[in-house]
Scaffold this active site. Structure first.
Site, short mmCIF file in Angstrom:
data_model
loop_
_atom_site.label_atom_id
_atom_site.label_comp_id
_atom_site.label_asym_id
_atom_site.label_seq_id
_atom_site.Cartn_x
_atom_site.Cartn_y
_atom_site.Cartn_z
N TRP A 27 22.53 36.01 30.28
CA TRP A 27 21.43 35.04 30.23
C TRP A 27 21.14 34.63 28.79
CZ3 TRP A 27 16.64 35.00 27.85
CH2 TRP A 27 15.75 34.01 28.25
N HIS A 28 21.27 35.58 27.88
CA HIS A 28 20.95 35.29 26.48
C HIS A 28 21.99 34.41 25.81
CE1 HIS A 28 17.89 38.44 26.88
NE2 HIS A 28 17.34 37.91 25.80
N GLY A 29 23.20 34.34 26.34
CA GLY A 29 24.18 33.46 25.73
C GLY A 29 25.58 33.68 26.24
N THR B 249 21.42 40.13 32.28
CA THR B 249 20.48 39.96 31.17
C THR B 249 21.20 39.56 29.89
OG1 THR B 249 18.98 41.62 32.11
CG2 THR B 249 18.71 41.10 29.78
N PHE C 20 18.59 29.89 23.76
CA PHE C 20 18.86 30.51 25.04
C PHE C 20 18.40 29.65 26.20
CE2 PHE C 20 17.87 34.23 22.16
CZ PHE C 20 19.18 34.39 21.79
#
Length: 468
Positions: free
Chosen positions: A319-321, A316, A468
């Site tokens: 995934w955001h960066g 998670t 993102f």
């Protein structure tokens, strides 16, 4: 092009809606596809080739899996191949540079790679394609044989570049059989305007406060100003992203589609577990269904459950960066959720709601510091200032000035992040009965006028989740 732009609201959207409703029903998905490709190509035309190739690979891969559905080895090989292609494309554009530079720091070399522009929405449409190909392989759905319909599903401009993540199983029937109506269209317009107001009136103005605070040297920050800044960001990111989701759901309604909700007043939560059931619901559901449960979920003992929990939250964060801050942010919430599940679950139910609510907000706010500071060192320094573990002054004239000038927008943000406005609106509707339509129309028109006025002279109008 973004939803909160004059060209989208007053040129692009009206033209697409007119074209859509003038066209015969059999051509409406084609209109959506063409409009979506134009929308996507508006900012980055070169990446239109990438998304088309990606669509073709997943479309053909799903059909091949279906052909060999009774041959477990062949269908599994095709599924894994398509999955690796999807992940590899995402990795190359989003994580390749980060991986090389991280490797360089480990082995003591200054490895640099040429910066590649991140294709808009690649995280969102990649996850949609992964869920699609996974559902075909697991026999939860049949492959879409109409290429136009499949391409329209992947590229649908309301959710293409910043979600919500729309699973194929939730929408496949609507692709070929949906009913547009004046009532649904009206609800869509209302939902879009509410989202626009959240974004333009609230998120943008709150974002300006956070930008001012972030630009200051840590030595110039007072304790109170540090709290004002991060509270502003806490509200900004909520109204920015939930506003975008509202606009996406509203746009979908205008075209006859129904998207699932993506936010449910997360800041009223009384635990972090509850918070993540209310925040970015489509992403949480995706990780639960396609990573947590396939790994065994909570059915194979505590050790496996903990392993699965940390895999999900590491992913998670990533995934955001491509940043250690995002990884740390994900693992931070993984640790908190583990502690809640093992030790705090019963206690949080027993203590007065006000304390569980304060606990949740403080944990979330700390998380946002990690999320939006440049480095982990910056995050640590900011947190030290917030909690008084530095030599910074408690309050100064600058903090008084910023608080005084922005008190109304901060107060409005706090109120609108709760259900208070919804409760009051429902009571007014009940009192007015049939006459409530005039009040609603007036309020919506007022929000649209104020939002448009802001957009005319706006110099600050980002969508945070576009990165993102």
């Amino acid at each position: 092009m973004v939803f909160s732009s004059l060209i989208f609201i007053f040129i692009f959207l009206p033209l697409v809606l007119i074209s859509y409703y003038v066209a015969p029903k059999r051509l409406r998905n084609t209109i959506i596809l063409l409009a979506s490709l134009i929308f996507y190509a508006w900012g980055e035309p070169i990446y239109i080739v990438l998304i088309i190739i990606s669509i073709l690979i997943n479309y053909l891969g799903a059909l091949l899996i279906r052909v060999h559905i009774n041959n477990k080895e062949k269908s599994k090989f095709i599924f894994i191949t398509i999955l690796l292609i999807d992940i590899s494309i995402l990795f190359f554009f989003k994580y390749y540079g980060f991986a090389i530079e991280s490797l360089g720091s480990i082995i003591g070399l200054d490895l640099k790679v040429k910066t590649i522009a991140l294709p808009l929405g690649i995280s969102f449409y990649t996850f949609q394609q992964i869920s699609y190909i996974s559902d075909i392989y697991m026999k939860k759905a049949k492959p879409q044989r109409n290429l136009i319909d499949f391409a329209a599903y992947i590229t649908m401009f309301p959710q293409l570049v910043a979600g919500p993540i729309v699973k194929y199983t939730d929408i496949h029937k609507q692709l070929s059989n949906r009913k547009e109506s004046i009532n649904k269209f009206g609800k869509g317009v209302q939902r879009f305007i509410i989202g626009l107001g959240k974004k333009v009136i609230l998120a943008n103005n709150l974002g300006l406060i956070w930008s001012q605070v972030k630009e200051l040297n840590s030595s110039d920050l007072s304790v109170i100003l540090a709290w004002i800044g991060i509270i502003a960001f806490t509200l900004q990111i909520y109204f920015d992203f939930s506003g975008y989701s509202d606009m996406a759901i509203g746009l979908a309604n205008m075209f006859g589609f129904d998207f699932l909700e993506n936010f449910d007043y997360p800041y009223i939560s009384k635990s972090i577990t509850e918070f993540w059931r209310r925040w970015h619901i489509s992403l949480g559901g995706w990780f639960r269904e396609y990573i947590y449960i396939p790994l065994g979920g909570n059915k194979k003992g505590t050790i496996i459950q903990v392993r699965n929990l940390f895999i999900v939250w590491f992913t998670t964060g990533l995934w955001h960066g491509a940043s250690f801050n995002f990884i740390a942010w994900g693992l931070y919430f993984g640790v908190i959720l583990f502690i809640e599940k093992i030790y705090l679950k019963d206690l949080l139910k027993k203590i007065p709601s006000i304390f569980s609510h304060i606990y949740t907000l403080i944990i979330v706010i700390i998380g946002w510091v990690i999320f939006d500071t440049t480095t982990l060192s910056d995050a640590g320094n900011y947190l030290k200032i917030m909690f008084g573990f530095s030599n910074n002054i408690f309050i100064d004239n600058l903090s008084k000035y910023i608080l005084t000038n922005n008190f109304i927008i901060l107060l409005l943000g706090l109120i609108c992040s709760t259900k208070l406005i919804k409760i009051c609106t429902n009571k007014i509707k009940s009192a007015l009965k049939e006459n409530d339509i005039f009040l609603i129309a007036t309020i919506n028109l007022l929000i649209l006028i104020i939002s448009t006025a802001y957009l005319v002279g706006a110099s600050y109008n980002p969508f945070l989740y576009f990165r993102f």
